[in-house]
Design a protein around this motif. Structure first.
Motif, PDB file in Angstrom:
ATOM      1  N   ALA A 103      -5.193  12.271  11.235  1.00  0.00           N
ATOM      2  CA  ALA A 103      -6.127  11.108  11.021  1.00  0.00           C
ATOM      3  C   ALA A 103      -5.289   9.697  11.598  1.00  0.00           C
ATOM      4  O   ALA A 103      -5.691   8.864  12.530  1.00  0.00           O
ATOM      5  CB  ALA A 103      -6.655  10.951   9.703  1.00  0.00           C
ATOM      6  N   PHE A 148       2.015  -1.769  10.271  1.00  0.00           N
ATOM      7  CA  PHE A 148       2.754  -2.809   9.368  1.00  0.00           C
ATOM      8  C   PHE A 148       4.391  -2.642   9.541  1.00  0.00           C
ATOM      9  O   PHE A 148       5.259  -3.676   9.676  1.00  0.00           O
ATOM     10  CB  PHE A 148       2.337  -2.710   8.136  1.00  0.00           C
ATOM     11  N   GLU A 162      -6.879  -1.007   9.868  1.00  0.00           N
ATOM     12  CA  GLU A 162      -8.254  -1.532  10.120  1.00  0.00           C
ATOM     13  C   GLU A 162      -8.414  -3.006   9.633  1.00  0.00           C
ATOM     14  O   GLU A 162      -9.091  -3.555  10.466  1.00  0.00           O
ATOM     15  CB  GLU A 162      -9.267  -0.640   9.461  1.00  0.00           C
ATOM     16  N   LEU A 163      -7.802  -3.496   8.763  1.00  0.00           N
ATOM     17  CA  LEU A 163      -8.013  -4.721   8.154  1.00  0.00           C
ATOM     18  C   LEU A 163      -7.681  -5.901   9.026  1.00  0.00           C
ATOM     19  O   LEU A 163      -8.107  -6.976   9.553  1.00  0.00           O
ATOM     20  CB  LEU A 163      -7.793  -4.923   6.881  1.00  0.00           C
ATOM     21  N   HIS A 164      -6.189  -5.796   9.529  1.00  0.00           N
ATOM     22  CA  HIS A 164      -5.411  -6.842  10.128  1.00  0.00           C
ATOM     23  C   HIS A 164      -5.550  -6.897  11.447  1.00  0.00           C
ATOM     24  O   HIS A 164      -5.899  -5.952  12.219  1.00  0.00           O
ATOM     25  CB  HIS A 164      -3.935  -6.516   9.809  1.00  0.00           C
ATOM     26  N   SER A 193      -1.248   4.911   3.693  1.00  0.00           N
ATOM     27  CA  SER A 193      -2.617   4.274   3.762  1.00  0.00           C
ATOM     28  C   SER A 193      -3.271   3.982   5.176  1.00  0.00           C
ATOM     29  O   SER A 193      -2.261   3.494   6.067  1.00  0.00           O
ATOM     30  CB  SER A 193      -2.595   2.845   2.837  1.00  0.00           C
ATOM     31  N   ILE A 194      -4.115   3.991   5.500  1.00  0.00           N
ATOM     32  CA  ILE A 194      -4.893   3.567   6.848  1.00  0.00           C
ATOM     33  C   ILE A 194      -5.583   2.270   6.732  1.00  0.00           C
ATOM     34  O   ILE A 194      -6.019   1.543   7.782  1.00  0.00           O
ATOM     35  CB  ILE A 194      -5.718   4.675   7.217  1.00  0.00           C
ATOM     36  N   ILE A 195      -5.690   1.776   5.521  1.00  0.00           N
ATOM     37  CA  ILE A 195      -6.453   0.378   5.517  1.00  0.00           C
ATOM     38  C   ILE A 195      -5.989  -0.758   6.162  1.00  0.00           C
ATOM     39  O   ILE A 195      -6.639  -1.356   7.128  1.00  0.00           O
ATOM     40  CB  ILE A 195      -6.775   0.028   4.221  1.00  0.00           C
ATOM     41  N   HIS A 196      -4.567  -0.999   6.282  1.00  0.00           N
ATOM     42  CA  HIS A 196      -4.331  -2.184   6.895  1.00  0.00           C
ATOM     43  C   HIS A 196      -4.192  -2.050   8.411  1.00  0.00           C
ATOM     44  O   HIS A 196      -4.451  -3.139   9.139  1.00  0.00           O
ATOM     45  CB  HIS A 196      -2.684  -2.523   6.516  1.00  0.00           C
ATOM     46  N   LYS A 247      -3.773   6.259  18.517  1.00  0.00           N
ATOM     47  CA  LYS A 247      -4.271   6.339  19.639  1.00  0.00           C
ATOM     48  C   LYS A 247      -5.356   5.363  20.048  1.00  0.00           C
ATOM     49  O   LYS A 247      -5.241   4.776  21.001  1.00  0.00           O
ATOM     50  CB  LYS A 247      -4.412   7.846  19.720  1.00  0.00           C
ATOM     51  N   GLU A 248      -6.481   5.369  19.200  1.00  0.00           N
ATOM     52  CA  GLU A 248      -7.580   4.521  19.354  1.00  0.00           C
ATOM     53  C   GLU A 248      -7.203   3.191  19.502  1.00  0.00           C
ATOM     54  O   GLU A 248      -7.745   2.526  20.529  1.00  0.00           O
ATOM     55  CB  GLU A 248      -8.485   4.891  18.116  1.00  0.00           C
ATOM     56  N   ILE A 249      -6.398   2.658  18.759  1.00  0.00           N
ATOM     57  CA  ILE A 249      -6.083   1.177  18.847  1.00  0.00           C
ATOM     58  C   ILE A 249      -5.033   0.940  19.729  1.00  0.00           C
ATOM     59  O   ILE A 249      -4.524  -0.131  19.675  1.00  0.00           O
ATOM     60  CB  ILE A 249      -5.805   0.580  17.429  1.00  0.00           C
ATOM     61  N   TYR A 254      -4.463   9.821  15.411  1.00  0.00           N
ATOM     62  CA  TYR A 254      -5.666   9.534  16.460  1.00  0.00           C
ATOM     63  C   TYR A 254      -6.071   8.195  16.143  1.00  0.00           C
ATOM     64  O   TYR A 254      -6.501   7.545  17.028  1.00  0.00           O
ATOM     65  CB  TYR A 254      -6.882  10.427  16.020  1.00  0.00           C
ATOM     66  N   TYR A 255      -6.066   7.423  15.113  1.00  0.00           N
ATOM     67  CA  TYR A 255      -6.397   6.252  14.887  1.00  0.00           C
ATOM     68  C   TYR A 255      -5.397   5.215  15.521  1.00  0.00           C
ATOM     69  O   TYR A 255      -5.636   4.240  16.330  1.00  0.00           O
ATOM     70  CB  TYR A 255      -6.323   5.805  13.219  1.00  0.00           C
ATOM     71  N   ASP A 315       0.713  -1.210  -0.081  1.00  0.00           N
ATOM     72  CA  ASP A 315       0.062   0.098   0.177  1.00  0.00           C
ATOM     73  C   ASP A 315       0.933   1.291  -0.036  1.00  0.00           C
ATOM     74  O   ASP A 315       2.180   1.305   0.107  1.00  0.00           O
ATOM     75  CB  ASP A 315      -0.824   0.034   1.198  1.00  0.00           C
TER      76      ASP A 315
END
Lengths: 331, 331, 331, 331
Positions: free
Chosen positions: A180, A122, A114-116, A109-112, A186-188, A183-184, A105
């Motif tokens: 973004a 990564f 959320e998906l993994h 990218s922010i996708i990984h 931080k959230e996880i 913060y993401y 990616d």
């Protein structure tokens, strides 16, 4: 001057001429690229600048083009803060918090995330992992963390680097995607400081200024597994050096890393300002390379491609690698 | 026997003892793994087998454990058919049809095919790309294609390999996911033969049988950039060798490739039958390795982890790499 | 009291008894759910509360359980700010900026924003789209925007609602994922105010307090295509009402919307505090429903499932829909 | 002819004129679409054909344009085989095997199958779920399964439908993506017959031929919750009818379902041949619709948009819905 030194100088002179001719040959490739526009302060660079410095462990120093110009190192700083944090916390602690797997990616990218499962970032060569790493630098404030980083850079390049305040402020204002990501994280649970502190450290480290000589020296120290041949000191552990070089090879050139490994074959890290820092481990006696005792290479060429790598810079490195047989995959 | 040869033999003997002790040390790691169950015929392997063969370019041959046992090479065949097809069609034609970028996904994931534009398979070391490559082997039928592959393998290992018909049939019956991938590739225009022909070739190449000596020899040829030191012939182009080694390093160990590069640092390819083929380019004189002139390593350890790599095999390679300083990232 | 009114009262009384028995029957389902924990202030709710209010256009008012308790409406506010913004800017302007397509993802997923082209948020019933909508509320500051929203709520429920400051502050502190979403939206050009303003408005609207009567009244107004039967005023355009009801049906119950539509068949919107607001358009004469002239339903049951919907509340609505034939899909 | 019947006839005549004028008005929208090209046999359709039939439960029959032309129903068959399988196995068994959640992805996407846990197909209105449903039709062979389906269609439309063998064969040859989906479903355990049997049934059901009257009649039966007003028989259970209508509303128009629900508001299912089958439940007395007792609508307009829906057909349905107040979300 003894005969041997003369021969060395003669060799250095010849290599230097060759390198200069390649710079001239590669400059035109810049026309298909553009200076990064998402950081306003970078737009003013001259897209046709192309500079290079190569330092080898025997003392050879080759330069060509705009090798003296200073620029902000941007993502190349990801290598430095990874080494710093591994030195302080240990590799295994760091790798509990950020993986070392390549991804296909884009750098931001922010996708990984959320998906993994687990959602661990990564790798530290793309933004999410790099911001996690910046948040781990010891220190209670952004200035304490930064001071530690600055001092570490000083050990590497032999001088205290400056931070380009204008570039920092320009990024700070528009860092929506990095905010973004932060913060993401931080959230996880993968950010180890306040969001704003991590971001300030991360964006300031990106705004550190170097020229190609500085990058080449860092590359040379990596080549020698953490040993600084100028100060004759081991700056960081050799195990950290190897993990770092592996990361640079698999993930250092964003989602062009695979092609870069295949055709150039050097651990390298690029930044959107057009810098590239590459490192070449010593080669065997079987190799036909003229530079077989390890070297570091710094490149500056601000016109980048869609992926974020210097267009002319990558062409130049390809030339250097293929003509001088410097791929780590060549025998 | 002259003194020098004696010394070599003495060195070989010592290295051999050490290697045997590591095999003993690493065998127990197999208990956390399992033999692949999705290919019924593989379930009967002994999970505690662990064999290794190391060949270096000076003639040293080290073996330990179940190094003589034959097994199907499974995904290790992806390396061989990639080299074969590059030799016939040229690297650039092949890379128009399959990318060389690593991905963080599992070996049989279909997601990247759908998400990315262009939809080109990501790399030839995971199933979609490997099936594309198999479809490109010259020939009008599956038997013609296979014969070409078999002859190429013969040039590499010096004997005509057998195909394990039982394993092939067992996979052929249950290859639902590979069929899904192949039909998807056909749909998006990245399959260059009939679906059933590509699948038959792919599954038969997976069922080729070798032992660790065969794998070590292929690894050694890769180490020497395509040169077979036994037949003294250049089997394939050195540029193909380098691209292949880069691919193995970035993508060869499935989604454990990043960690493998960081801590072991050898271009390697694993298969779900528990085989690993690794290649070590010659090292510099600065290296402390006892094996600095290039070597190939074959491993067999059928208990695999969730990712698909031999558990004890990877531990053994880590031991070999770290103790004998064989990482390509070490100086 | 005339005879007809008596009959109505008798009917209302009977329906009321039935409703109360269903509340008793459904309460135990709460045991498989839990009060939302990610908003600290919500953890103190009593998970076994279950309240309901149903208002129909003929004046019938049915209540049962904890129907009078106030709670923060959370995501139910997404319906209100969507209607408000459509009323001010027009449906087509709003739909240029946020799509109305359902997605199978969780309410706070960021993936679709990155994967889809254009990156427009998928719909205003999940967080990304709802934050975009909040950023579009007219006004130069968060307080101006909020005042407009509060005044609109007053038109709907006939009284000025309060904002639960404790819940707001509790969310504000821990809104990492919503901040990530908001910065991401800013980056891709789908946020129409400062990030912090949009977030403050969004989180304050989530902290608006209502009870089941208020929700039922909003549901009734939606049932009547924007007409408030109490004030006898058209509060918003009937076209906006229809788009809103369609959105509620396809996306209002997070990634349980499909099953809710299939088995309950009412446009509805849930919130993580355990509230549900449902609306039932008038039914045909062929229907066997006792309530065929349109009604609104408010529910409160704070124990939610993994998806974010009130467990007992959904069971109660299912009972109401199936026994009283209120699905919009029934004839 | 008595007075009342005269009035009915007069009303029917007026509605018919209006409908014909809308067909004329909507035909030109076809110019932005194209006949499906991926099924070779569909390319020969006339893109400017536009036909419609509306049947209501009082006996009104309105027709306009090319309403008599036969075409293959393609994805509209997904509704029929879902109802058939629910009738035989029960709704709950079917929903254990296929979910009813909408997704924002294209009709033939494979992503959700890989990303979501459990990997259950998302809904029976897109290809993966529909192929799963076809594999569940009772019968030991494709012909037994098909015969059951054909007999069920006969109960719906009052005549034995034909299968267009040319269209079937044309699809069968090129069904790479559907084969990929089917093998993937087999792999993950969601295919309940041989792959080739499921595909043959699925592609033959897609090749069933109907005209707009047949589709309108099926729509009318759905409107009346499974009751066929012509044969006066309950063809399937009313619960199945409601689940089906909910599925059509949330997922029936591919990834344009959300906008279709918002602006048209009818449960509907489209096919790439340009057919649409829509169903309108009876409306309340409050409604201003001239057709308040339930109706079915069949449309044929072969020029489709990027999503796969008839362009002129959707415009025509929008006109019908908005002018005659037929949205299920209107009061």
């Amino acid at each position: 001057m003894d005969v041997n030194l003369l021969a060395v100088n003669e060799k250095e002179k010849n290599l230097s001429y060759t390198l200069q001719s390649w710079v001239t040959e590669c400059k035109p490739f810049a026309k298909d690229g553009r200076c990064a526009t998402y950081i306003p302060a970078l737009m003013d660079s001259n897209p046709f600048d192309l500079g290079v410095c190569l330092l080898d462990s025997t003392g050879i120093k080759l330069t060509a083009g705009e090798w003296e110009k200073y620029f902000t190192i941007q993502s190349i700083s990801k290598v430095i803060n990874f080494i710093l944090v591994c030195s302080h916390l240990g590799i295994s602690t760091v790798l509990d918090r950020v993986d070392v797997e390549p991804t296909g990616d884009a750098f931001n990218s922010i996708i990984h995330l959320e998906l993994h499962k687990p959602k661990k970032p990564f790798n530290p060569m793309i933004n999410p992992g790099a911001i996690t790493v910046s948040s781990m630098i010891p220190g209670n404030s952004s200035s304490e963390k930064l001071e530690l980083l600055i001092q570490f850079v000083e050990k590497l390049i032999g001088k205290r680097p400056t931070i380009n305040q204008e570039v920092f402020e320009s990024e700070w204002e528009t860092a929506y995607r990095n905010r973004a990501l932060a913060y993401y994280l931080k959230e996880i649970g993968y950010l180890y400081s306040d969001v704003e502190i991590a971001l300030e450290v991360y964006l300031k480290q990106c705004a550190i200024e170097m020229n190609t000589v500085d990058l080449a020296l860092i590359g040379l120290i990596l080549s020698l597994d953490g040993f600084n041949p100028i100060t004759q000191k081991q700056i960081f552990d050799k195990k950290i050096a190897r993990v770092t070089k592996a990361l640079m090879l698999t993930c250092g050139m964003y989602n062009g890393s695979g092609k870069f490994a295949a055709f150039i074959g050097m651990p390298a890290k690029s930044g959107v300002s057009g810098g590239i820092m590459a490192t070449v481990p010593p080669k065997s006696l079987m190799s036909k390379t003229p530079l077989n005792q390890g070297c570091g290479i710094g490149i500056y060429g601000p016109a980048i491609d869609d992926i974020g790598n210097s267009l002319a810079g990558v062409m130049l490195l390809k030339k250097i690698s293929q003509e001088w047989e410097l791929s780590i995959f060549s025998c």
